[in-house]
Design an enzyme around this catalytic site. Structure first.
Site, short mmCIF file in Angstrom:
data_model
loop_
_atom_site.label_atom_id
_atom_site.label_comp_id
_atom_site.label_asym_id
_atom_site.label_seq_id
_atom_site.Cartn_x
_atom_site.Cartn_y
_atom_site.Cartn_z
N GLU A 1 64.70 20.71 19.27
CA GLU A 1 65.17 22.18 19.89
C GLU A 1 64.53 22.55 20.97
O GLU A 1 65.19 23.24 21.83
CB GLU A 1 65.33 22.93 18.56
CG GLU A 1 66.39 22.68 17.42
CD GLU A 1 66.30 23.24 16.18
OE1 GLU A 1 65.08 23.39 15.48
OE2 GLU A 1 67.10 23.86 15.91
N GLU B 1 67.18 17.93 9.67
CA GLU B 1 66.89 18.96 8.60
C GLU B 1 67.63 18.77 7.53
O GLU B 1 67.13 19.38 6.27
CB GLU B 1 67.25 20.33 9.45
CG GLU B 1 66.49 20.86 10.43
CD GLU B 1 66.54 20.24 11.80
OE1 GLU B 1 67.18 19.25 11.96
OE2 GLU B 1 65.98 21.06 12.66
N1 3HC Z 1 55.47 19.08 9.29
C1 3HC Z 1 54.20 18.95 8.65
N2 3HC Z 1 53.80 17.61 8.30
C2 3HC Z 1 54.51 16.74 8.72
C3 3HC Z 1 55.68 16.67 9.48
C4 3HC Z 1 56.14 17.92 9.76
N3 3HC Z 1 57.25 18.38 10.44
N4 3HC Z 1 56.12 15.31 9.79
C5 3HC Z 1 55.20 14.68 9.37
N5 3HC Z 1 54.11 15.59 8.77
C6 3HC Z 1 52.79 14.90 7.96
C7 3HC Z 1 53.08 14.11 6.73
O1 3HC Z 1 53.32 14.98 5.60
C8 3HC Z 1 51.94 13.38 6.59
O2 3HC Z 1 50.90 13.95 6.15
P1 3HC Z 1 49.72 13.24 5.30
O3 3HC Z 1 49.12 12.23 5.92
O4 3HC Z 1 48.82 14.49 5.10
O5 3HC Z 1 50.45 12.85 4.02
C9 3HC Z 1 51.66 12.80 8.30
O6 3HC Z 1 52.30 14.00 8.86
C10 3HC Z 1 52.30 11.46 8.48
O7 3HC Z 1 53.59 11.55 8.34
P2 3HC Z 1 54.32 10.05 7.70
O8 3HC Z 1 53.26 9.43 6.53
O9 3HC Z 1 55.74 10.45 7.42
O10 3HC Z 1 54.17 9.22 9.04
P3 3HC Z 1 55.26 8.00 9.69
O11 3HC Z 1 54.71 7.59 10.97
O12 3HC Z 1 55.74 7.16 8.44
O13 3HC Z 1 56.63 9.24 9.85
C11 3HC Z 1 57.69 11.01 10.92
C12 3HC Z 1 56.43 10.03 10.94
C13 3HC Z 1 59.00 10.39 11.38
C14 3HC Z 1 57.48 12.27 11.94
C15 3HC Z 1 58.07 11.58 9.40
O14 3HC Z 1 56.64 12.10 9.05
C16 3HC Z 1 59.00 12.56 9.36
O15 3HC Z 1 60.43 12.23 9.12
N6 3HC Z 1 58.86 13.81 9.39
C17 3HC Z 1 59.73 14.77 9.18
C18 3HC Z 1 60.34 15.16 10.48
C19 3HC Z 1 61.25 16.28 10.01
O16 3HC Z 1 61.88 16.32 9.06
N7 3HC Z 1 61.43 17.45 11.22
C20 3HC Z 1 62.42 18.59 11.12
C21 3HC Z 1 61.36 19.52 10.33
S1 3HC Z 1 62.64 20.79 9.86
C22 3HC Z 1 62.63 21.71 11.34
O17 3HC Z 1 62.09 21.41 12.37
C23 3HC Z 1 63.52 22.90 11.49
C24 3HC Z 1 63.66 23.32 12.62
O18 3HC Z 1 65.03 23.34 12.80
C25 3HC Z 1 63.35 24.96 12.62
#
Ligand code: 3HC
Length: 707
Positions: free
Chosen positions: A110, A130
């Site tokens: 975004e 999301e």
């Molecule tokens: N916020 C907070 N923490 C996050 C995060 C996020 N968006 N994404 C990842 N983390 C944290 C994980 O909890 C993890 O923490 P830990 O080591 O303490 O357990 C660390 O980052 C590493 O994450 P992964 O173990 O998942 O690492 P990978 O390399 O396997 O994957 C990733 C990385 C692809 C970025 C995966 O973490 C992921 O898919 N994250 C979620 C992404 C997501 O859903 N983003 C959208 C959020 S909602 C949003 O943005 C709303 C908006 O529209 C306003």
């Protein structure tokens, strides 16, 4: 100076670097830092353009999900209010070029879409995931995305939640260029060129050419809702995402944004968002295991040896080959080995037909799997996985053999689904190297591996097993060594209760329908048929179920076994199966159930779906509570990860323990007590359930108190 967002200059280009490890989430401080950096660039007469880039492994991976979790649970949350920031980026008089690498997700995309241009590293991916968290894009993604990629693609991305690769993003119009060399250098060159050529800047919000009209798009929205139902049955957020994109088409930008904010607020406050955010953190929490720290040594695994080329062994071999590992696949029977290899080939061919792998990719994978009838080369394996028949004597014999040939540091894993790991380990001289690796069928597809810790299992072995699961792109959950471990131990009372329900008047079809409507991927009778009624029979005997006098035993399953109705493999079980493997209700089975129930004088009644769900799913929860209290599961959240990833429990309900939390433990405990009064011992409420319900607490509280 904001430590999360750096401002530097390279000549007359401002470089704004977001540095909030591990994934540059939009935590408090990041939006503020970006806002200040854009303002500073505009105020600095020397700056002609701005490049925004992420430090470390990625651009912004989204809003901070921890803050979303607070919001979902109604606690004070610092959710970024991005509206003004995005408007300032768009309104910047100097071109803003977003340089994207790694995972540009959610709020990250975004932010990127508010830039005037986007340039991406070739291996970058971009998406609006999301819906995986039960929410919709909340920072105007549903308004800008369709303006860049068109309504159809925007729906697909927001409903599926699947990121797209840079190449696809370029084709769709989401990005403007793929960097050929260093991303920062390419972005700086791109920004300089734009600034110097004085190309007029277009705000994404003003790009309406791909939006179409409400009339043009009607069918796209219907198709989007159908896609939501297909991909995420019962989920609210994907439907809300479609509605928000519809608002982009129907209203001016600001009004569309207002509509998006309302829908976002509804989603974030939903049970589904709480459940799915719980599932996200639960999956990442499973690796926190007592005895394992960052310093625990993890053996590297390159070569895997597997014993048994049946369904499980073959599936595990595929999972390993897919992860680039070398596999020795041994079976002592020539016929089984040939059949196993033919099945692997057939399964791979199907994935080529479905476009999952290329033919060349499959050849590479096949090359990694070496079929053999002896133990040649096993001494060089980093891990040996026994995937033979579920029989203690057979497993012990195999472990005695591999103990004699495996190298000193090798891990000895058993794919048992129920048997005692300590007893298997006892035949070796190195019980510390033995660990349970319970894969789920089909093992090349299912994400779960239960990692069973025996009494002697060394911490390094456990840590290596967890790393191994991760390498296979699976989620490994540590379980204690009790009969059936976590998943199957919970499944037995659930399965038997379903059988009692049909003996009392329901049909297998009715029970399965109630369970799938609840959200389970499959009904329990269909599961029994898939796993094999013969297998369930053997496990029942091995674990001594119903051996105590006076306990009610299901009547029909043994009869089906005697009739050679083993389920899918014989074409007949609780259901009958045609060539298409589709289950059809069998009147003969229903008649058999009725006649056996009559003979046993079981009173007959009718059931609602709600009663069926209570009778079955509450057994899962009660047994889960027992397992938790006995310490065989480290956390309620681990149980949820197991059930979502291995047993088809709907993620939108967060797993059985989270479902119980949200339904209310007092209600579950009360119903369990009712069933206990009616049916006796097998419904005795678990002490932990009773205690938490009495204290007005949840399983989530229990996890938090012990973290
Ligand atoms: N916020 C907070 N923490 C996050 C995060 C996020 N968006 N994404 C990842 N983390 C944290 C994980 O909890 C993890 O923490 P830990 O080591 O303490 O357990 C660390 O980052 C590493 O994450 P992964 O173990 O998942 O690492 P990978 O390399 O396997 O994957 C990733 C990385 C692809 C970025 C995966 O973490 C992921 O898919 N994250 C979620 C992404 C997501 O859903 N983003 C959208 C959020 S909602 C949003 O943005 C709303 C908006 O529209 C306003």
């Amino acid at each position: 100076m904001n430590p999360l967002v750096r401002f530097e200059k390279q000549g007359n280009i401002a470089i704004v670097t977001i540095d909030n490890p591990p994934v540059n989430a939009l935590s408090p401080g990041v939006p503020e830092g970006l806002e200040a950096a854009i303002a500073r660039a505009n105020a600095d007469a020397d700056v002609i353009a701005v490049v925004v880039i992420g430090a470390g492994r990625t651009f912004i991976a989204g809003a901070d999900i921890k803050e979303l979790e607070f919001a979902a649970w109604g606690q004070p949350a610092k959710l970024p209010a991005l509206h003004d920031l995005l408007a300032h980026i768009e309104d910047s008089a100097k071109p803003v070029v977003m340089a994207l690498h790694g995972t540009t997700l959610g709020g990250g995309l975004e932010v990127a879409m508010a830039g005037h241009y986007r340039i991406a590293a070739p291996d970058g991916v971009m998406g609006q995931p999301e819906v995986n968290l039960g929410i919709i894009p909340g920072a105007e993604g549903t308004q800008r995305l369709p303006r860049l990629v068109g309504v159809e693609k925007a729906i697909e991305m927001c409903v599926s939640g699947k990121p797209i690769p840079a190449k696809g993003a370029l084709a769709a119009g989401l990005i403007d260029e793929i960097a050929t060399g260093n991303l920062l250098e390419s972005a700086v060159a791109f920004a300089s060129h734009i600034a110097q050529s004085k190309t007029p800047l277009t705000r994404t919000r003003d790009r309406n050419d791909k939006l179409g009209t409400p009339e043009d798009s009607g069918e796209l929205f219907s198709a989007g809702r159908a896609l939501a139902g297909k991909l995420r049955r019962g989920a609210i957020a994907p439907l809300m995402a479609v509605a928000a994109i519809e608002a982009a088409v129907n209203f001016p930008f600001d009004e569309g944004c207002r509509r998006e904010r309302e829908l976002f607020a509804q989603c974030v406050a939903s049970d589904q968002a709480r459940a799915l955010i719980h599932a996200f953190f639960a999956e990442r929490g499973v690796a926190k295991v007592p005895g394992i720290t960052k310093d625990t040594s993890v053996h590297s695994i390159a070569k895997v040896a597997i014993i048994g080329a049946g369904t499980m062994g073959g599936g595990i071999a595929m999972a390993c080959a897919n992860a680039g590992l070398q596999v020795l696949l041994r079976d002592s029977q020539r016929e089984s080995l040939d059949r196993g290899m033919a099945t692997i080939r057939k399964n791979y061919d199907v994935s080529v037909t479905r476009g999952r792998f290329t033919a060349a990719g499959v050849e590479e994978r096949m090359q990694r799997i070496h079929p053999q009838m002896d133990y040649a080369g096993f001494e060089g394996a980093d891990i040996i996985i026994e995937a033979a028949f579920e029989d203690m004597a057979i497993k012990k014999a195999i472990f005695a053999e591999i103990d004699a040939i495996a190298s000193a540091g090798a891990i000895l894993g058993t794919n048992t689904s129920t048997l005692n790991i300590d007893e298997i380990a006892s035949v070796t001289k190195r019980p510390e190297s033995v660990v349970g690796l319970h894969f789920f069928s089909p093992a090349n597809v299912m994400r779960l591996v239960e990692i069973v810790r025996g009494t002697a299992t060394a911490n390094e072995v456990l840590a290596t097993a967890l790393a191994f699961a991760k390498k296979l792109n699976k989620v490994g959950v540590v379980a204690g060594n009790c009969p059936g471990f976590i998943g199957n131990r919970m499944m037995f009372p659930y399965m038997y209760e379903a059988q009692f329900v049909v003996e009392e008047g329901a049909t297998p079809e009715q029970v399965d329908k109630a369970l799938t409507e609840f959200g389970m991927a499959m009904g329990i009778f269909a599961v029994d048929d898939m796993a094999g009624i013969d297998v369930a029979w053997r496990v029942r005997k091995a674990l001594g179920h119903f051996s105590e006098p006076g306990v009610r035993r299901p009547l029909v399953q043994d009869k089906l076994f005697e009739m050679d109705r083993y389920g899918q493999k014989t074409g007949r079980g609780w259901y009958t199966y045609g060539a298409d493997r589709k289950a059809t209700a069998d009147p003969e089975v229903v008649a058999l159930i009725r006649s056996m129930s009559a003979e046993a004088a079981i009173p007959q009644r009718s059931f609602t779906s709600g009663e069926i769900v209570e009778r079955t799913v509450y057994q899962l929860i009660n047994e889960g509570a027992r397992i938790l209290e006995e310490g065989y599961a480290l956390r309620a959240a681990d149980i949820d990860v197991i059930y979502i990833n291995g047993y088809g429990f709907p993620a939108r309900l967060g797993g059985p323990m989270m479902f119980a939390d949200q339904a209310g433990l007092a209600k579950i405990a009360a119903r369990t007590a009712d069933f206990h009064a009616e049916f006796g011992q097998r419904w005795k409420p678990a002490p932990l359930l009773v205690r938490l319900a009495g204290e007005g607490k949840t399983f989530r509280d229990y996890d938090a108190e012990r973290a």
